[in-house]
Design an enzyme around this catalytic site. Structure first.
Site, mmCIF file in Angstrom:
data_model
loop_
_atom_site.group_PDB
_atom_site.id
_atom_site.type_symbol
_atom_site.label_atom_id
_atom_site.label_comp_id
_atom_site.label_asym_id
_atom_site.label_seq_id
_atom_site.Cartn_x
_atom_site.Cartn_y
_atom_site.Cartn_z
ATOM 1 N N ASP A 257 0.830 -1.284 0.003
ATOM 2 C CA ASP A 257 -0.036 0.028 0.058
ATOM 3 C C ASP A 257 1.043 1.455 0.176
ATOM 4 O OD1 ASP A 257 -2.339 1.391 0.133
ATOM 5 O OD2 ASP A 257 -2.036 1.753 2.387
ATOM 6 N N ASP B 233 -0.205 4.998 1.106
ATOM 7 C CA ASP B 233 -0.343 6.145 2.400
ATOM 8 C C ASP B 233 -0.177 5.301 3.536
ATOM 9 O OD1 ASP B 233 -0.743 8.568 0.849
ATOM 10 O OD2 ASP B 233 -2.600 7.509 0.046
#
Length: 220
Positions: free
Chosen positions: A10, A12
């Site tokens: 991922d 953020d």
């Protein structure tokens, strides 16, 4: 499908330390609209979701449509915060480089837009580590917690889902990895450990990511 073991990151909160900046912007803007949203509500209702899903949830709480310029103002506030304050998650650069040196394939699969990732990965200097292997919820019909994004990344890279390990910091991301049939490491950097309880393992530091990931899949 190939036998190259792959780590799907991922963005953020996992690669770039952006979640706290995003939350500060959102708490201020959403409170101005009449919903004094808390960090806990952001975590449970917004973290890991697409901008469209977040906007729809805010409208449900407010009982009215958002101002026409809400998303543009929000994006501009994010950009300002990222350009002035964004840094990479401590230890993640060395972890990515170590995995790549050991023959693991790496990619990014994020609910954020391609435009946001060009900015965040560019500002932090991480973009070159994932050139040509960055995937966004923009690319699929359904964002997390649906498995579509992770499965899309695996197909594009030519790797079987069960040879991918996902690194996520949101409950919706963990759910998406589970639905995709991929083992998942929960990163509790900002997220409470309890919120990531459905992950195969939860870590609090990127310093232990490499031994954690490499122990989760057999050597082909």
């Amino acid at each position: 499908m190939g036998l190259v073991r792959t780590v799907v990151f991922d963005c953020d909160g996992v690669l770039v330390d952006s979640e706290r900046l995003i939350q500060e912007v959102d708490m201020a803007m959403i409170a101005e609209l009449g919903w004094p949203i808390t960090r806990e509500e952001i975590l449970s209702q917004h973290m890991g979701r697409t901008s469209a899903e977040v906007a729809a949830n805010i409208e449900r709480h407010l009982g009215r449509a958002l101002p026409a310029d809400f998303q543009a103002v929000r994006d501009a506030a994010y950009t300002e915060a990222f350009r002035s304050s964004l840094v990479e998650v401590p230890g993640v650069r060395s972890a990515v480089c170590e995995l790549q040196a050991a023959g693991w394939q790496t990619c990014v699969a994020s609910s954020g837009s391609h435009a946001r990732m060009r900015l965040t990965l560019g500002v932090t200097g991480l973009r070159a580590l994932f050139e040509g292997r960055v995937y966004s919820a923009d690319d699929v019909a359904r964002g997390k917690p649906a498995p579509d994004l992770f499965l899309h990344a695996a197909r594009d890279l030519g790797v079987a889902p069960d040879l991918c390990v996902v690194v996520e910091d949101s409950p919706s991301g963990v759910a998406a990895a589970r639905a995709a049939g991929m083992p998942v490491v929960g990163f509790a950097g900002l997220t409470p450990r309890a919120a990531l309880a459905d992950a195969d393992v939860v870590i609090t530091s990127m310093d232990v990511l490499v031994p954690t990931v490499t122990g989760m899949l057999p050597t082909p």
